[in-house]
Design a protein around this motif. Sequence first.
Motif, mmCIF file in Angstrom:
data_model
loop_
_atom_site.group_PDB
_atom_site.id
_atom_site.type_symbol
_atom_site.label_atom_id
_atom_site.label_comp_id
_atom_site.label_asym_id
_atom_site.label_seq_id
_atom_site.Cartn_x
_atom_site.Cartn_y
_atom_site.Cartn_z
ATOM 1 N N GLN A 1 0.526 -1.321 -0.016
ATOM 2 C CA GLN A 1 -0.188 0.234 0.090
ATOM 3 C C GLN A 1 0.852 1.363 -0.024
ATOM 4 N N LEU A 2 2.157 1.153 0.950
ATOM 5 C CA LEU A 2 2.573 2.293 0.341
ATOM 6 C C LEU A 2 3.603 2.804 -0.555
ATOM 7 N N ALA A 3 4.009 1.538 -1.017
ATOM 8 C CA ALA A 3 4.674 0.987 -2.793
ATOM 9 C C ALA A 3 3.685 2.033 -4.103
ATOM 10 N N LEU A 4 2.080 1.995 -3.784
ATOM 11 C CA LEU A 4 1.745 3.291 -4.266
ATOM 12 C C LEU A 4 1.298 4.495 -4.007
ATOM 13 N N ARG A 5 1.737 5.139 -3.005
ATOM 14 C CA ARG A 5 1.797 6.614 -2.844
ATOM 15 C C ARG A 5 3.223 6.634 -3.454
ATOM 16 N N ASN A 6 3.804 6.620 -4.031
ATOM 17 C CA ASN A 6 4.729 6.713 -4.342
ATOM 18 C C ASN A 6 5.021 8.058 -5.632
ATOM 19 N N GLY A 7 4.007 8.564 -5.593
ATOM 20 C CA GLY A 7 4.340 10.040 -6.555
ATOM 21 C C GLY A 7 4.311 9.454 -8.233
ATOM 22 N N SER A 8 3.838 8.586 -8.751
ATOM 23 C CA SER A 8 4.263 8.763 -10.203
ATOM 24 C C SER A 8 2.169 8.423 -10.742
ATOM 25 N N ASP A 9 2.341 8.057 -10.113
ATOM 26 C CA ASP A 9 0.376 7.673 -10.995
ATOM 27 C C ASP A 9 -1.046 7.496 -9.528
ATOM 28 N N ARG A 10 -0.300 8.782 -8.610
ATOM 29 C CA ARG A 10 -0.893 9.613 -7.756
ATOM 30 C C ARG A 10 -0.407 10.421 -7.067
ATOM 31 N N ASP A 11 -1.292 11.411 -6.152
ATOM 32 C CA ASP A 11 -1.585 12.732 -5.603
ATOM 33 C C ASP A 11 -0.568 12.781 -4.311
ATOM 34 N N GLU A 12 -0.605 11.554 -4.055
ATOM 35 C CA GLU A 12 -0.271 11.352 -3.050
ATOM 36 C C GLU A 12 1.166 10.762 -2.942
ATOM 37 N N ILE A 13 2.394 11.126 -1.953
ATOM 38 C CA ILE A 13 3.690 11.534 -1.879
ATOM 39 C C ILE A 13 3.692 10.539 -1.081
ATOM 40 N N TRP A 14 4.231 9.360 -0.603
ATOM 41 C CA TRP A 14 4.750 8.715 1.044
ATOM 42 C C TRP A 14 5.898 8.294 1.214
ATOM 43 N N CYS A 15 6.376 8.513 2.208
ATOM 44 C CA CYS A 15 7.370 7.935 2.552
ATOM 45 C C CYS A 15 7.362 7.222 4.344
ATOM 46 N N ALA A 16 7.169 5.863 4.118
ATOM 47 C CA ALA A 16 7.936 5.286 5.699
ATOM 48 C C ALA A 16 9.367 5.500 6.330
ATOM 49 N N TYR A 17 9.396 6.310 7.764
ATOM 50 C CA TYR A 17 10.670 5.660 8.837
ATOM 51 C C TYR A 17 10.296 5.302 9.874
ATOM 52 N N ALA A 18 11.416 5.043 10.413
ATOM 53 C CA ALA A 18 11.371 4.515 11.551
ATOM 54 C C ALA A 18 9.842 3.723 12.384
ATOM 55 N N GLY A 19 8.606 3.011 11.405
ATOM 56 C CA GLY A 19 7.563 2.158 11.780
ATOM 57 C C GLY A 19 6.736 3.888 11.552
ATOM 58 N N LEU A 20 7.198 5.292 11.234
ATOM 59 C CA LEU A 20 5.539 5.606 10.836
ATOM 60 C C LEU A 20 5.757 6.486 8.904
ATOM 61 N N ILE A 21 4.342 6.709 9.195
ATOM 62 C CA ILE A 21 4.618 6.692 6.747
ATOM 63 C C ILE A 21 4.190 7.966 6.935
ATOM 64 N N TYR A 22 4.366 9.266 6.829
ATOM 65 C CA TYR A 22 4.992 9.968 6.542
ATOM 66 C C TYR A 22 3.818 10.689 4.957
ATOM 67 N N ASP A 23 3.220 11.769 4.697
ATOM 68 C CA ASP A 23 2.855 12.303 3.754
ATOM 69 C C ASP A 23 4.158 13.553 3.419
ATOM 70 N N VAL A 24 4.736 13.519 2.657
ATOM 71 C CA VAL A 24 5.760 14.467 1.633
ATOM 72 C C VAL A 24 5.472 15.469 0.941
#
Length: 76
Positions: free
Chosen positions: A9-32
């Motif tokens: 699910q995180l991989a789908l928010r990679n900025g290429s085909d959705r407006d959402e750009i997410w990254c995980a760090y230390a167990g949390l997912i951030y909207d960048v």
Amino acid sequence: MLPVFTRSQLALRNGSDRDEIWCAYAGLIYDVSTSRLWRNGQHYEHWAGQDLTDELTDAPHTDSVFARFRVVGRLG
């Protein structure tokens, strides 16, 4: 309580085909998505939609940079 997202699910928010750009760090997912440094899901040699915990040692900044972004979930 934060929702839990899988790595897939995180991989789908990679900025290429959705407006959402997410990254995980230390167990949390951030909207960048709002960061100009993450345009198109890429930040230097790093890609959105993945866990960047192990990659932070290569960064010229500390994990305090994540405080600028909204936490959207936990990586499960």
